[in-house]
Write an enzyme that holds these catalytic residues in place. Structure first.
Site, PDB file in Angstrom:
ATOM      1  N   ASP A  23       0.843  -1.202   0.000  1.00 55.09           N
ATOM      2  CA  ASP A  23       0.000   0.000   0.000  1.00 55.09           C
ATOM      3  C   ASP A  23       0.882   1.257   0.000  1.00 55.09           C
ATOM      4  O   ASP A  23       0.765   2.118  -0.866  1.00 55.09           O
ATOM      5  CB  ASP A  23      -0.912   0.006   1.238  1.00 55.09           C
ATOM      6  N   TYR A 202       4.932 -14.736   0.152  1.00 54.12           N
ATOM      7  CA  TYR A 202       4.166 -14.872   1.391  1.00 54.12           C
ATOM      8  C   TYR A 202       4.530 -16.206   2.046  1.00 54.12           C
ATOM      9  O   TYR A 202       5.094 -17.094   1.388  1.00 54.12           O
ATOM     10  CB  TYR A 202       2.663 -14.773   1.086  1.00 54.12           C
ATOM     11  N   ARG A 280       5.899 -10.631  -5.234  1.00 54.15           N
ATOM     12  CA  ARG A 280       4.580 -10.876  -4.644  1.00 54.15           C
ATOM     13  C   ARG A 280       3.717  -9.619  -4.725  1.00 54.15           C
ATOM     14  O   ARG A 280       4.181  -8.559  -5.159  1.00 54.15           O
ATOM     15  CB  ARG A 280       4.748 -11.323  -3.191  1.00 54.15           C
ATOM     16  N   GLY A 281       2.482  -9.741  -4.220  1.00 52.08           N
ATOM     17  CA  GLY A 281       1.631  -8.561  -4.043  1.00 52.08           C
ATOM     18  C   GLY A 281       1.375  -7.813  -5.336  1.00 52.08           C
ATOM     19  O   GLY A 281       1.006  -8.413  -6.355  1.00 52.08           O
ATOM     20  N   GLU A 282       1.573  -6.509  -5.298  1.00 59.74           N
ATOM     21  CA  GLU A 282       1.310  -5.694  -6.494  1.00 59.74           C
ATOM     22  C   GLU A 282       2.548  -4.938  -6.970  1.00 59.74           C
ATOM     23  O   GLU A 282       2.889  -4.947  -8.141  1.00 59.74           O
ATOM     24  CB  GLU A 282       0.166  -4.699  -6.211  1.00 59.74           C
ATOM     25  N   ASP A 283       3.228  -4.265  -6.035  1.00 53.70           N
ATOM     26  CA  ASP A 283       4.286  -3.375  -6.508  1.00 53.70           C
ATOM     27  C   ASP A 283       5.532  -4.133  -6.959  1.00 53.70           C
ATOM     28  O   ASP A 283       6.083  -3.853  -8.031  1.00 53.70           O
ATOM     29  CB  ASP A 283       4.638  -2.354  -5.424  1.00 53.70           C
ATOM     30  N   SER A 284       6.002  -5.100  -6.167  1.00 51.22           N
ATOM     31  CA  SER A 284       7.193  -5.851  -6.604  1.00 51.22           C
ATOM     32  C   SER A 284       6.868  -6.653  -7.866  1.00 51.22           C
ATOM     33  O   SER A 284       7.742  -6.884  -8.715  1.00 51.22           O
ATOM     34  CB  SER A 284       7.722  -6.765  -5.498  1.00 51.22           C
TER      35      SER A 284
HETATM   36  O1  TRH Z   1       4.392  -6.180   0.753  1.00 52.03           O
HETATM   37  P1  TRH Z   1       3.381  -6.694  -0.186  1.00 52.03           P
HETATM   38  O2  TRH Z   1       2.859  -8.033   0.104  1.00 52.03           O
HETATM   39  O3  TRH Z   1       2.218  -5.678  -0.239  1.00 52.03           O
HETATM   40  C1  TRH Z   1       0.872  -5.740  -0.544  1.00 52.03           C
HETATM   41  C2  TRH Z   1       0.054  -5.537   0.672  1.00 52.03           C
HETATM   42  O4  TRH Z   1      -0.103  -6.765   1.300  1.00 52.03           O
HETATM   43  C3  TRH Z   1      -1.233  -4.920   0.308  1.00 52.03           C
HETATM   44  O5  TRH Z   1      -2.124  -4.862   1.392  1.00 52.03           O
HETATM   45  C4  TRH Z   1      -1.878  -5.626  -0.826  1.00 52.03           C
HETATM   46  O6  TRH Z   1      -2.922  -4.816  -1.215  1.00 52.03           O
HETATM   47  C5  TRH Z   1      -0.913  -5.751  -1.961  1.00 52.03           C
HETATM   48  O7  TRH Z   1       0.287  -6.396  -1.528  1.00 52.03           O
HETATM   49  C6  TRH Z   1      -1.491  -6.488  -3.123  1.00 52.03           C
HETATM   50  O8  TRH Z   1       3.988  -6.721  -1.679  1.00 52.03           O
HETATM   51  P2  TRH Z   1       4.303  -5.565  -2.732  1.00 52.03           P
HETATM   52  O9  TRH Z   1       3.041  -5.032  -3.311  1.00 52.03           O
HETATM   53  O10 TRH Z   1       5.251  -6.124  -3.669  1.00 52.03           O
HETATM   54  O11 TRH Z   1       4.987  -4.415  -1.921  1.00 52.03           O
HETATM   55  C7  TRH Z   1       6.285  -4.505  -1.410  1.00 52.03           C
HETATM   56  C8  TRH Z   1       6.945  -3.141  -1.447  1.00 52.03           C
HETATM   57  O12 TRH Z   1       8.143  -3.174  -0.681  1.00 52.03           O
HETATM   58  C9  TRH Z   1       7.326  -2.691  -2.844  1.00 52.03           C
HETATM   59  O13 TRH Z   1       7.142  -1.296  -2.965  1.00 52.03           O
HETATM   60  C10 TRH Z   1       8.821  -2.999  -2.919  1.00 52.03           C
HETATM   61  C11 TRH Z   1       9.218  -2.714  -1.502  1.00 52.03           C
HETATM   62  N1  TRH Z   1      10.446  -3.368  -1.050  1.00 52.03           N
HETATM   63  C12 TRH Z   1      11.525  -2.572  -0.734  1.00 52.03           C
HETATM   64  O14 TRH Z   1      11.478  -1.342  -0.901  1.00 52.03           O
HETATM   65  N2  TRH Z   1      12.652  -3.163  -0.263  1.00 52.03           N
HETATM   66  C13 TRH Z   1      12.766  -4.502  -0.083  1.00 52.03           C
HETATM   67  O15 TRH Z   1      13.818  -4.977   0.365  1.00 52.03           O
HETATM   68  C14 TRH Z   1      11.645  -5.313  -0.453  1.00 52.03           C
HETATM   69  C15 TRH Z   1      11.734  -6.813  -0.322  1.00 52.03           C
HETATM   70  C16 TRH Z   1      10.501  -4.718  -0.915  1.00 52.03           C
END
Ligand code: TRH
Length: 389
Positions: A23, A202, A280-284
């Site tokens: 988020d 996850y 995983r998730g959305e951003d990565s």
């Molecule tokens: O962390 P996520 O699982 O996030 C989400 C949330 O769970 C959210 O509620 C849900 O709506 C969404 O998934 C679908 O995974 P995500 O989306 O990949 O986000 C991780 C963020 O962390 C991303 O911006 C990359 C950042 N990141 C770093 O900056 N440094 C790191 O070392 C890592 C591993 C990630």
């Protein structure tokens, strides 16, 4: 009415951290791009500064208001005190339908012209999104617009900074820079020569089985995993030492190395430096697409296995090339997400995937070009806001 031209347009993003980092990860990325590339005066309201700090170490978790990278960051504690029309931004974004303070909404309603009110939604490859993108809904005498990211030109597109590709190509071409980047985490020269895999997933992912496969394989593999991720499997593999940043262990062909959580820009570099990325998730997940390397997506779990529908919708678009479906990728992705009734063991899935890596890499390049043709989410959002005001 167009956005102001005599001053930088202002924009407020309201972000509630539901869990994890996606988020705030998405909102922070969007905020930085709107400010850095478009000159927008951004205020980011966030309810959880501790999560924010993990991806942006400059954040002071005690500050009510702070300036970071040109953005005003406000600690959102459900303030509903007096907001005046002068406090309201030209564009107001509520992220993932979080409820913005009623007092802010009341002030929005008093503005003339009224701000553009957007609900920025979650990413999915399902077709219905095209019909819902840009839909409107009357609220409190105003119009709220639904803005969907997506993979087609009938959606808002994907977040992508203008110079991203240039930065990635320069980094990947600069072998010493890449070695220095990995070296800071303790990765040795021999581990750099191995197949490098980043692992972000996850807890439900079948990591222990994958580790066993890699360990028993003939090709050296270096697996780089952020601290806390896949904790049980990583701790079991590392053995007696605590699985904290800096810990590493080699067994058979596999080295597992625990990394600290790094700032967002360094996470991109990690994806660029690795041969295969588990995200995983959305951003990565989106960053892995821009990294142009083969990746396996662990999708965020939803009730009634709705996430399996979303996973399949994405694979139908992505895991296909001129020769048809890329079976090794589809099978591995479904198995990783527990979405396959007849999943093969990883001892068979991984070699098949590995053999297909050149084909998957070629597909990743083509996909990047295809996605870039839709513009980027921040620019699309501003154009949309300008056209609706
Ligand atoms: O962390 P996520 O699982 O996030 C989400 C949330 O769970 C959210 O509620 C849900 O709506 C969404 O998934 C679908 O995974 P995500 O989306 O990949 O986000 C991780 C963020 O962390 C991303 O911006 C990359 C950042 N990141 C770093 O900056 N440094 C790191 O070392 C890592 C591993 C990630």
């Amino acid at each position: 009415m167009p956005l102001p031209t005599d001053r930088a347009p202002s924009l407020a993003i309201f972000c509630k951290v539901v869990d994890n980092y996606g988020d705030i990860g998405i909102c922070w990325r969007l905020a930085r791009q709107l400010s850095g590339e478009h000159g927008v005066a951004v205020t980011l309201w966030v309810d959880d500064l501790s999560s924010f700090r993990r991806i942006c170490p400059e954040i002071d978790v005690k500050a009510e208001t702070q300036q970071v990278s040109g953005i005003t960051v406000r600690h959102w504690r459900g303030q509903d005190g007096a907001f005046a029309p002068a406090d309201v931004a030209d564009i107001v974004i509520e992220f993932f339908a979080c409820d913005i303070p009623p007092g802010y909404i009341a002030a929005m309603a008093q503005c003339s012209p009224q701000p553009v009110w957007l609900n920025l939604e979650g990413l999915t490859a399902e077709e219905w999104v095209e019909g819902c993108h840009a839909l409107t809904s009357p609220r409190h005498g105003m119009i709220k617009h639904f803005f969907f990211p997506g993979f087609t030109d009938k959606t808002g597109g994907l977040l992508r900074e203008a110079a991203l590709d240039e930065k990635r190509l320069a980094f990947q071409a600069d072998v010493p820079a890449m070695a220095a980047f990995l070296g800071q985490f303790g990765v040795t020269a021999a581990q750099m020569r191995a197949v490098k895999v980043s692992l972000f997933c996850y807890p439900s992912a079948p990591v222990a089985e994958l580790f066993a496969t890699w360990q028993a394989g003939s090709e050296p593999i270096t697996c780089l995993v952020p601290e806390g991720v896949a904790f049980d499997a990583v701790q079991a593999f590392i053995g007696d030492d605590a699985a904290v940043a800096g810990a590493a262990h080699t067994r058979g062909a596999l080295t597992v190395r625990v990394l600290p959580f790094v700032p967002q820009d360094d996470y991109d570099r990690l994806l660029w430096a690795c041969d295969v990325n588990f995200v995983r998730g959305e951003d990565s997940f989106v960053r892995a697409q821009w990294a142009c390397q083969p990746f396996i997506w662990h999708i965020y779990l939803q009730d009634e296995n709705l996430h399996h529908v979303k996973l399949r919708a994405f694979l139908q678009r992505y895991a296909v090339d001129a020769d048809g479906a890329i079976d090794s990728l589809v099978r591995a992705a479904l198995a990783w997400n527990g979405a396959s009734a007849d999943a093969l063991p990883w001892a068979r899935l991984w070699p098949a995937l590995q053999a297909d890596l050149p084909r998957i890499r070629a597909r990743a390049q083509a996909w990047r070009q295809q996605m870039q043709a839709h513009g980027d989410l921040a620019s699309n959002l501003l154009a949309f806001a300008g056209a609706t005001r």
